[in-house]
Design a protein around this motif. Structure first.
Motif, short mmCIF file in Angstrom:
data_model
loop_
_atom_site.label_atom_id
_atom_site.label_comp_id
_atom_site.label_asym_id
_atom_site.label_seq_id
_atom_site.Cartn_x
_atom_site.Cartn_y
_atom_site.Cartn_z
N GLY A 188 0.63 -1.20 -0.12
CA GLY A 188 0.71 0.02 -0.15
C GLY A 188 1.27 1.60 0.39
N HIS A 189 1.58 1.74 0.90
CA HIS A 189 2.55 2.06 0.81
C HIS A 189 3.47 3.12 -0.86
CE1 HIS A 189 1.47 4.18 5.42
NE2 HIS A 189 1.46 2.91 5.41
N THR A 190 3.78 1.47 -0.98
CA THR A 190 4.87 1.97 -2.14
C THR A 190 4.23 2.30 -3.51
OG1 THR A 190 5.63 -0.56 -2.07
CG2 THR A 190 6.82 0.83 -1.01
N GLY A 191 3.20 1.51 -3.68
CA GLY A 191 2.16 1.77 -4.71
C GLY A 191 2.97 0.12 -5.48
N LEU A 192 3.10 -0.41 -4.92
CA LEU A 192 3.36 -1.52 -5.78
C LEU A 192 2.01 -1.99 -6.42
CD1 LEU A 192 5.81 -3.72 -3.26
CD2 LEU A 192 6.37 -2.93 -5.20
N SER A 193 2.01 -2.74 -7.82
CA SER A 193 1.23 -3.04 -8.32
C SER A 193 1.66 -4.70 -9.57
CB SER A 193 0.67 -2.14 -9.54
OG SER A 193 0.93 -1.87 -10.35
N PRO A 194 0.86 -4.86 -10.46
CA PRO A 194 1.09 -6.01 -11.30
C PRO A 194 2.40 -5.65 -12.53
CG PRO A 194 -0.53 -6.77 -11.29
CD PRO A 194 -0.70 -5.08 -10.17
N SER A 195 2.16 -4.40 -12.50
CA SER A 195 2.98 -3.47 -13.28
C SER A 195 4.82 -2.88 -12.96
CB SER A 195 3.00 -2.56 -14.29
OG SER A 195 1.90 -1.74 -13.71
N SER A 196 4.53 -3.16 -11.71
CA SER A 196 5.81 -2.59 -10.95
C SER A 196 6.59 -4.42 -11.59
CB SER A 196 5.00 -2.65 -9.42
OG SER A 196 4.27 -1.60 -8.75
N VAL A 197 8.15 -3.50 -11.53
CA VAL A 197 9.53 -4.40 -11.32
C VAL A 197 10.39 -3.75 -10.24
CG1 VAL A 197 11.45 -5.06 -12.85
CG2 VAL A 197 9.00 -4.06 -13.58
N HIS A 198 10.45 -4.76 -8.82
CA HIS A 198 11.76 -4.46 -7.47
C HIS A 198 12.09 -4.78 -7.82
CE1 HIS A 198 11.77 -3.93 -3.33
NE2 HIS A 198 11.78 -4.64 -3.52
N LEU A 199 13.59 -4.25 -7.94
CA LEU A 199 15.13 -4.19 -7.86
C LEU A 199 15.47 -4.50 -6.68
CD1 LEU A 199 17.47 -4.55 -9.33
CD2 LEU A 199 18.13 -2.59 -9.55
N TRP A 200 16.12 -5.99 -6.27
CA TRP A 200 16.68 -6.28 -5.26
C TRP A 200 18.10 -5.59 -4.30
CZ3 TRP A 200 14.28 -7.53 -0.21
CH2 TRP A 200 12.96 -8.04 -1.00
N THR A 201 17.98 -4.11 -4.22
CA THR A 201 18.48 -3.79 -4.08
C THR A 201 19.43 -3.89 -2.07
OG1 THR A 201 17.67 -1.22 -3.49
CG2 THR A 201 19.55 -2.12 -5.19
N LEU A 226 19.29 -8.82 -7.51
CA LEU A 226 20.30 -8.38 -7.92
C LEU A 226 21.61 -9.32 -7.01
CD1 LEU A 226 22.70 -5.89 -9.37
CD2 LEU A 226 21.61 -4.37 -7.01
N PRO A 227 22.67 -9.98 -6.73
CA PRO A 227 23.76 -10.99 -5.94
C PRO A 227 24.65 -9.21 -5.08
CG PRO A 227 23.29 -11.34 -7.76
CD PRO A 227 22.69 -10.83 -8.18
N LYS A 228 25.02 -8.66 -5.82
CA LYS A 228 26.06 -7.12 -5.45
C LYS A 228 25.45 -5.55 -5.60
CE LYS A 228 31.27 -5.84 -4.97
NZ LYS A 228 32.17 -6.36 -5.01
N VAL A 229 25.71 -4.83 -5.16
CA VAL A 229 25.20 -3.49 -5.61
C VAL A 229 26.22 -2.88 -5.75
CG1 VAL A 229 24.58 -1.37 -4.71
CG2 VAL A 229 23.21 -3.25 -3.38
N GLU A 230 26.11 -3.05 -7.42
CA GLU A 230 27.21 -2.32 -7.86
C GLU A 230 26.36 -1.11 -8.70
OE1 GLU A 230 28.91 -5.16 -10.59
OE2 GLU A 230 30.28 -5.34 -8.93
#
Length: 511
Positions: A188-201, A226-230
């Protein structure tokens, strides 16, 4: 009438069932060149549960892996096996990991090949170890899908270990109900939806990734591992995969904001940040690049973000500096949390005057069950039914909480309290400063004085005296640092600055 008609125990793994049913043919996970749909992800997680159910023997399963599909799958497959998940911090030493494995009584360890050397040094190993890659895939292929769900929604879901900077790490016990609701709040707070693409930083081992493995899945959005944040790789993925959401500590924001690849994005990216108050300077910079930053606040004990700087539409008309100052607040309880209290020395709530300081205290559905095998520490953390965070803050007239400091980070100089956060934010306003940390340094006359540790932006120059005078122009003179040391700052695996290391350094320098 059957109670089952109107009641189902809450569990966050149910979000994957729903996503597979409603969005089974859509991409769920991107991990390098590999792609899996939601139907495939559900099948893999249920097969993982089949692999683990007999091997776990009712005891926790530990996972030592970076942000890959393996750790993501474990957030569903391990609970479906009917046992708690222990996601291990990948930057710990062999001795620290051995302690966690022994303390949690883990029966299985799944580890990434990158940590073969570390695993070989462990003093304590579970009965079963599974190496990600060929062995892991072969086991999944041969397994029968399996899943159990809890009868009690407050049963143990996962065990997350604190950093242990002041002693042995404590095992924070999460329950299914809290993770389910916390994930819903994050949607709810971040506005995630089926069209969202979340990057694992954000590391998935940190508070179960703030419950975002379940939140992203609840929204049927796409996980990009994302195994490493570069910074260069993050910027590539933002552009090539159409990333719309990411999370991380303010230091991650700094890395991205001042990377050579940084340029305004075509589509706004929603960023949730926590771990330390982001400086107004970095918030302004991220805004210029098209990143919509929301400040969150929480701890391992609160399933990650328990509070959010909930943006008010009437603030849109304010200038950039005023907006940045407001965004730096910790805010109010998230939509499934109880409203936070700020408790003064007398045990009562401090007045909402933006000046009276007290300890931020929390309770509600997104607070831990307690510390594993440590009832004494659990009682001490919540002496009256409110979890004491150890963070000091004020309440503004509009009800929003603002962190002033960790109780142990307040500098008492000549009887005056100095909030290290205030001095850090003043330093961060200097155009040459990338990030700053301020700690107490022993002083014969004043007891303590502020000492600053600063990392400059690439190619920028600034001297000690210049920065001290810069702060003096903005704050009372006694708040300005008496010394400035330049260089990289020591950090935890989640990007938080290790202030205890700097305090020890400052004390050693003084000695």
């Amino acid at each position: 009438m059957s109670a089952g008609l109107s009641f189902e125990p809450l569990t966050p793994v149910a979000y994957l069932d729903r996503a597979a049913s409603a969005h089974g043919d859509r991409i769920a996970v991107i991990d390098g060149a590999r792609r899996w749909t939601y139907a495939e992800l559900r099948d893999r997680c249920r097969r993982l549960a089949g692999v683990l159910a007999a091997r776990a023997q009712g005891r926790p399963v530990a996972v030592l892996a970076p942000n890959t599909h393996v750790l993501l799958e474990a957030n569903f497959g391990v609970p479906w096996a009917g046992v708690p998940l222990v996601a291990v911090n990948t930057r710990l030493s062999a001795a620290e990991i051995s302690y966690i494995l022994a303390h949690s009584e883990a029966s299985v360890l799944i580890h990434d090949p990158a940590f073969d050397g570390l695993v070989s040094k462990l003093d304590t190993k579970p009965e079963t170890t599974i190496r990600a890659g060929e062995e892991y895939e072969a086991l999944l292929a041969a397994a029968e899908p399996f899943a159990v769900t809890p009868d009690d929604e407050r049963s143990l879901l996962s065990i997350n270990y604190t950093s242990g900077t002041t002693g042995r790490p404590k095992g924070v016990m999460y329950h299914h109900r809290g993770a389910y609701l916390q994930a819903l709040a994050m949607v709810g707070h971040t506005g995630l939806s089926p069209s969202s693409v979340h990057l694992w930083t954000l590391p998935m081992f940190h508070c179960n990734g703030w419950c975002f493995p379940w939140a992203v899945t609840a929204a049927a959005a796409t996980h990009v591992c994302l195994p490493k944040v570069e910074p260069a790789e993050v910027w590539r993925l933002i552009r090539e995969e159409g990333v719309t959401h990411l999370n991380g500590a303010p230091t991650v924001l700094s890395m991205l904001a001042y990377a050579p690849e940084a340029a305004p994005v075509d589509v706004p990216v929603r960023v949730a940040t926590g771990g330390a108050p982001p400086s107004p300077a970095i918030l302004r910079r991220m805004g210029e690049l098209g990143f919509d930053v929301t400040h969150l606040y929480g701890l391992t004990e609160t399933f990650g973000p328990a509070m959010i700087c909930d943006w008010r539409p009437e603030w849109n008309g304010l200038d950039a500096d005023a907006q940045a100052r407001l965004k730096a607040r910790q805010g109010v309880g998230n939509m499934i949390a109880c409203q936070a209290r700020v408790i003064g020395p007398d045990g009562g709530d401090v007045p909402a005057d933006g000046a009276s300081v007290g300890e931020i205290s929390l309770r509600g559905n997104n607070v831990m069950l307690g510390y594993l095998k440590d009832e004494e520490a659990t009682r001490a953390a919540a002496p009256d039914g409110w979890f004491r965070t150890g963070d000091l803050g004020v309440v503004h007239p509009d009800g929003y909480v603002e962190l002033r400091d960790r109780s142990k980070d307040v500098i008492i100089s000549g009887g005056e309290n100095i909030a290290s956060v205030e001095v850090e934010q003043a330093l961060a306003d200097h155009p040459a400063v990338l990030e700053a940390a301020v700690v107490a340094r022993p002083d014969e006359r004043w007891g303590e004085v502020p000492a600053a540790y600063v990392t400059l932006r690439e190619g920028a120059k600034a001297g000690e005296r210049e920065l001290i005078e810069f702060v003096r122009e903005r704050l009372a003179h006694f708040k300005a640092p008496r010394s400035v040391e330049f260089g990289p700052l020591p950090k935890t695996s989640t990007g938080k600055i290790r202030k205890y290391v700097l305090r020890e350094r400052a004390s050693g320098e003084r000695a």
